[in-house]
Design an enzyme around this catalytic site. Structure first.
Site, PDB file in Angstrom:
ATOM      1  CB  SER A 110     -11.661   6.800   5.682  1.00 15.39           C
ATOM      2  OG  SER A 110     -10.900   6.095   5.392  1.00 15.39           O
ATOM      3  CE  LYS A 134      -9.534  11.234   6.348  1.00  9.45           C
ATOM      4  NZ  LYS A 134      -9.586  12.318   6.213  1.00  9.45           N
ATOM      5  CE1 TYR A 140      -6.935   9.418   3.838  1.00  6.90           C
ATOM      6  CE2 TYR A 140      -6.851   7.581   4.241  1.00  6.90           C
ATOM      7  CZ  TYR A 140      -7.226   8.356   3.774  1.00  6.90           C
ATOM      8  OH  TYR A 140      -9.186   8.039   3.530  1.00  6.90           O
TER       9      TYR A 140
HETATM   10  C1  UD1 Z   1      -7.681   4.009  -0.189  1.00  4.78           C
HETATM   11  C2  UD1 Z   1      -8.376   3.519   1.316  1.00  4.78           C
HETATM   12  C3  UD1 Z   1      -9.296   4.557   2.030  1.00  4.78           C
HETATM   13  C4  UD1 Z   1      -9.015   5.976   1.912  1.00  4.78           C
HETATM   14  C5  UD1 Z   1      -9.114   6.163  -0.006  1.00  4.78           C
HETATM   15  C6  UD1 Z   1      -9.033   7.321  -0.160  1.00  4.78           C
HETATM   16  C7  UD1 Z   1      -7.214   1.808   3.298  1.00  4.78           C
HETATM   17  C8  UD1 Z   1      -7.397   0.609   3.241  1.00  4.78           C
HETATM   18  N1  UD1 Z   1      -7.879   2.553   1.712  1.00  4.78           N
HETATM   19  O1  UD1 Z   1      -9.000   3.112  -0.184  1.00  4.78           O
HETATM   20  O2  UD1 Z   1      -9.428   4.445   3.579  1.00  4.78           O
HETATM   21  O3  UD1 Z   1     -10.800   6.767   1.758  1.00  4.78           O
HETATM   22  O4  UD1 Z   1      -7.846   4.841   0.159  1.00  4.78           O
HETATM   23  O5  UD1 Z   1      -7.965   7.069  -1.798  1.00  4.78           O
HETATM   24  O6  UD1 Z   1      -6.763   2.499   3.307  1.00  4.78           O
HETATM   25  N2  UD1 Z   1      -6.611  -1.585  -7.339  1.00  4.78           N
HETATM   26  C9  UD1 Z   1      -5.914  -2.521  -8.207  1.00  4.78           C
HETATM   27  N3  UD1 Z   1      -5.598  -1.502  -9.019  1.00  4.78           N
HETATM   28  C10 UD1 Z   1      -5.313  -0.663  -9.406  1.00  4.78           C
HETATM   29  C11 UD1 Z   1      -5.830   0.699  -8.237  1.00  4.78           C
HETATM   30  C12 UD1 Z   1      -6.447  -0.778  -7.111  1.00  4.78           C
HETATM   31  O7  UD1 Z   1      -6.447  -3.571  -8.658  1.00  4.78           O
HETATM   32  O8  UD1 Z   1      -4.760  -0.113  -9.834  1.00  4.78           O
HETATM   33  C13 UD1 Z   1      -7.222  -2.091  -6.369  1.00  4.78           C
HETATM   34  C14 UD1 Z   1      -6.815  -2.004  -4.441  1.00  4.78           C
HETATM   35  O9  UD1 Z   1      -6.178  -3.335  -4.453  1.00  4.78           O
HETATM   36  C15 UD1 Z   1      -7.798  -3.009  -4.164  1.00  4.78           C
HETATM   37  C16 UD1 Z   1      -9.178  -1.808  -4.910  1.00  4.78           C
HETATM   38  O10 UD1 Z   1      -8.705  -1.762  -5.977  1.00  4.78           O
HETATM   39  O11 UD1 Z   1      -8.414  -3.545  -3.946  1.00  4.78           O
HETATM   40  C17 UD1 Z   1      -9.676  -0.524  -4.113  1.00  4.78           C
HETATM   41  O12 UD1 Z   1      -7.993   0.611  -4.276  1.00  4.78           O
HETATM   42  P1  UD1 Z   1      -8.607   1.980  -3.710  1.00  4.78           P
HETATM   43  O13 UD1 Z   1      -9.707   2.307  -4.780  1.00  4.78           O
HETATM   44  O14 UD1 Z   1      -7.112   2.242  -3.864  1.00  4.78           O
HETATM   45  O15 UD1 Z   1      -9.046   2.179  -2.826  1.00  4.78           O
HETATM   46  P2  UD1 Z   1      -8.493   1.354  -1.206  1.00  4.78           P
HETATM   47  O16 UD1 Z   1      -7.276   0.663  -0.861  1.00  4.78           O
HETATM   48  O17 UD1 Z   1      -9.258   0.617  -1.028  1.00  4.78           O
END
Ligand code: UD1
Length: 344
Positions: free
Chosen positions: A126, A155, A151
């Site tokens: 990841s 990795k 998590y």
């Molecule tokens: C995270 C992990 C990634 C992992 C993935 C799998 C980190 C930095 N990243 O990705 O390694 O493979 O999860 O689950 O640890 N967001 C919102 N509202 C929501 C959900 C998300 O605004 O309800 C935003 C988050 O703040 C982020 C973006 O959407 O900026 C993507 O979030 P998400 O889909 O959870 O993925 P990551 O956190 O990037």
């Protein structure tokens, strides 16, 4: 016929990879304990490919069963290891759940692999290993930062174990560092199946749009980015799956230049949370109910991939963009609703 073992093959990325492998002419043997997936996915794989994958309902923490299975499948040409938990927040709450499943399970797997002389291994890693990167886009040589979550640390441990084992044994490894996988198969027969409230952005968006969730909260709009929301590299799961076919082929053809090779798998394009929301509304014509909330602990500000190595060395490139990925995610959510409605 060449055979590939896929741990976690009933999961989100694993199932799409099983389909691409079978479409490319490989036999697939899936090892999965269905702890975060559904047995119906196996039927979905068969429906898409017209072939049934071999299936073992085995937990990697059960070493005896695992060894029995790998003894039976010791003629396999490669193994792709997806089976792991992946919810960042949950890993902070229940770290031992993550260390047991992701680390102990992988130690067992490596032990059994070495014992049964399986030599080609692809690891599901990841971009989380980079943490908050100093420079963007991140290359495979960008320094690893202290993991923000249990998590993320699993990795880093996984990659470290593979570095050590691959220099001591005959194991050849490719570690694939995924950015943010989204979307679903074009047929809408398989896709992401989050249990309970989704942690990830895109399933939360589609569940809000379909009415399962009331409102999406955008986690913070005061970041140092053009529109204030986090930037990520969203990659279509089918593009990602195809990279695994390239990786096993590189290993089987003995083209690796190192015992352990690492590749970023992203699109090279960074999109903000608001851009994802706007693109979703544009491609689906559905208005999304969202609000701006506070920042989520552990989120990095921005990250996206330098994909040159995957292009030049692996000979892989993405074929789909954000709009396409979001429209397949929506088609999948609609298919799930149709199934629910039918069962009522
Ligand atoms: C995270 C992990 C990634 C992992 C993935 C799998 C980190 C930095 N990243 O990705 O390694 O493979 O999860 O689950 O640890 N967001 C919102 N509202 C929501 C959900 C998300 O605004 O309800 C935003 C988050 O703040 C982020 C973006 O959407 O900026 C993507 O979030 P998400 O889909 O959870 O993925 P990551 O956190 O990037």
């Amino acid at each position: 016929m060449k055979k590939i073992i896929v741990t976690g093959g009933a999961g989100y990325i694993g199932s799409h990879t099983a389909v691409e492998l079978m479409n490319a002419g490989y036999d697939v043997a899936i090892i999965d304990n269905l702890s975060n997936s559904d047995a119906s996915v196996l039927g979905g794989i068969e429906e898409i490919t017209g072939k049934q994958p071999v299936f073992y309902n085995i937990d990697l923490c059960n070493k005896e069963d695992l060894n029995y299975c790998l003894e039976k499948e010791k003629d396999a040409d490669a193994i792709i290891h997806f089976a792991a938990f992946k919810a960042v927040g949950e890993s902070q709450q229940f770290p031992m759940k993550y260390y047991n499943n992701n680390v102990v399970g992988m130690v067992n797997l490596l032990d059994c692999i070495i014992k049964n002389k399986l030599n080609n291994f692809v690891f599901s890693s990841s971009c989380t290993v980079y943490g908050e990167a100093d420079e963007l886009p991140v290359t495979e040589n960008s320094p690893e930062k202290k993991a923000e979550s249990a998590y993320g640390f699993t990795k880093q441990i996984g990659e470290r174990m593979l570095a050590d084992v691959s220099q001591a044994d005959s194991l050849r490894v490719i570690s694939l560092r995924y950015f943010n996988p989204i979307g679903a198969h074009d047929t809408a027969i398989i896709g992401e199946l989050p249990l309970g409230v989704p942690n990830n952005l895109v399933p939360f968006i589609t569940q809000t749009a379909i009415g399962i969730r009331e409102q999406l909260t955008v986690f913070g709009n005061d970041y140092d980015t053009p529109d204030g929301t986090n930037i990520r590299d969203y990659i279509h799961v089918v593009d990602l799956a195809k990279a695994h076919v390239k990786a096993v082929e590189r290993l089987m053809e003995k083209k690796s230049s190192d015992n352990l090779e690492i590749f970023n798998l992203g699109t090279g394009v960074g999109n903000s949370v608001l851009e994802v929301v706007q693109t979703f509304e544009k491609v689906t014509g559905v208005k999304l109910n969202y609000k701006i909330g506070s920042r989520r602990a552990g989120d990095v500000v921005s990250i996206y991939a330098d994909t040159n190595k995957a292009g030049d060395v692996l000979g892989w490139k993405t074929e789909r963009d954000l709009a396409n990925a979001l429209s397949t995610a929506w088609k999948w959510e609609l298919a799930l609703k149709e199934k629910r409605d039918k069962n009522q």
